[in-house]
Design an enzyme around this catalytic site. Structure first.
Site, mmCIF file in Angstrom:
data_model
loop_
_atom_site.group_PDB
_atom_site.id
_atom_site.type_symbol
_atom_site.label_atom_id
_atom_site.label_comp_id
_atom_site.label_asym_id
_atom_site.label_seq_id
_atom_site.Cartn_x
_atom_site.Cartn_y
_atom_site.Cartn_z
ATOM 1 N N GLY A 1 0.837 -1.204 0.000
ATOM 2 C CA GLY A 1 0.000 0.000 0.000
ATOM 3 C C GLY A 1 0.867 1.247 0.000
ATOM 4 N N GLY B 1 -0.953 4.446 -0.554
ATOM 5 C CA GLY B 1 -1.904 5.536 -0.326
ATOM 6 C C GLY B 1 -2.687 5.223 0.941
ATOM 7 N N SER B 2 -4.012 5.207 0.813
ATOM 8 C CA SER B 2 -4.833 4.961 2.008
ATOM 9 C C SER B 2 -4.547 3.599 2.633
ATOM 10 C CB SER B 2 -6.322 5.081 1.665
ATOM 11 O OG SER B 2 -6.702 4.072 0.763
ATOM 12 N N GLU C 1 -10.926 -0.317 -4.661
ATOM 13 C CA GLU C 1 -10.036 0.351 -5.626
ATOM 14 C C GLU C 1 -10.612 0.293 -7.047
ATOM 15 O OE1 GLU C 1 -7.428 1.908 -4.394
ATOM 16 O OE2 GLU C 1 -7.550 1.065 -2.382
HETATM 17 C C1 SIN Z 1 -2.993 2.255 -2.098
HETATM 18 O O1 SIN Z 1 -3.203 2.769 -0.996
HETATM 19 O O2 SIN Z 1 -2.050 1.433 -2.238
HETATM 20 C C2 SIN Z 1 -3.859 2.523 -3.294
HETATM 21 C C3 SIN Z 1 -4.371 3.929 -3.409
HETATM 22 C C4 SIN Z 1 -5.331 4.350 -2.336
HETATM 23 O O3 SIN Z 1 -6.291 3.606 -2.052
HETATM 24 O O4 SIN Z 1 -5.161 5.416 -1.764
#
Ligand code: SIN
Length: 174
Positions: A6, A8-9, A84
């Protein structure tokens, strides 16, 4: 066992069960607020901006890797595919662990490639900051996504000029 990366979030809100969690890096990619969010941090008529990975020779992106069991993985990927769904695809990338044990492992990453239906692409920092400041969606305010991401990166001592520059620029809108 399977690693999920991950950037991002998923760094601060994975929302799934894992057996191990390790900071990791992917080489040849950079994190950018170039993906539109119509379903989480914005709405269709006013999309927010969230991160994707963009290919970059010599670049890298630090994030968090989660190890999940084979028994859990199908359910986890179903949930992540849904979360996603706005333009992201699963990709296999090599993860380089950043903790003292080091080493590498294959991992699955969700990235939103250029040209997907929600892709917004590059813009001036001030314009991205303005868009983030004025967007909100079912998962909350876009500004909180940026602030939470910057805090999560700082907590893992990860540098990211793009994210920290945006965090600085957004202060104007607070
Ligand atoms: C992630 O966090 O890897 C993908 C992008 C997101 O959901 O912010």
């Amino acid at each position: 066992m399977q690693w999920i990366f991950g950037y991002g979030s998923l760094i601060w809100r994975p929302d799934f069960d894992f057996v191990a969690r390790r900071p990791a890096r992917v080489h040849g990619w950079q994190r950018r607020f170039w993906q539109g969010s119509h379903d989480h941090r914005g709405v269709p008529e006013r999309p927010g901006r969230v991160v994707t990975l963009v290919a970059a020779d010599g670049g890298h992106c630090d994030g968090m890797a989660y190890q999940v069991t084979a028994a859990d993985s199908a359910r986890i990927f179903d949930a992540l595919d849904h979360r996603e769904k706005n333009g992201y695809q699963r990709r296999d990338l090599e993860l380089h662990f950043l903790d003292a044990d080091g080493g590498t492992a294959p991992g699955i990453v969700y990235l939103a490639p250029e040209g997907n239906h929600a892709y917004l692409g590059p813009a001036e920092v001030a314009d991205i900051a303005r868009q983030i400041a004025h967007s909100t969606g079912p998962s909350g305010r876009n500004i909180d996504y940026l602030i939470d991401l910057a805090a999560a990166l700082r907590a893992m001592n990860a540098d990211d000029e793009h994210v920290f520059e945006l965090e600085h620029a957004i202060r104007e809108h607070l």
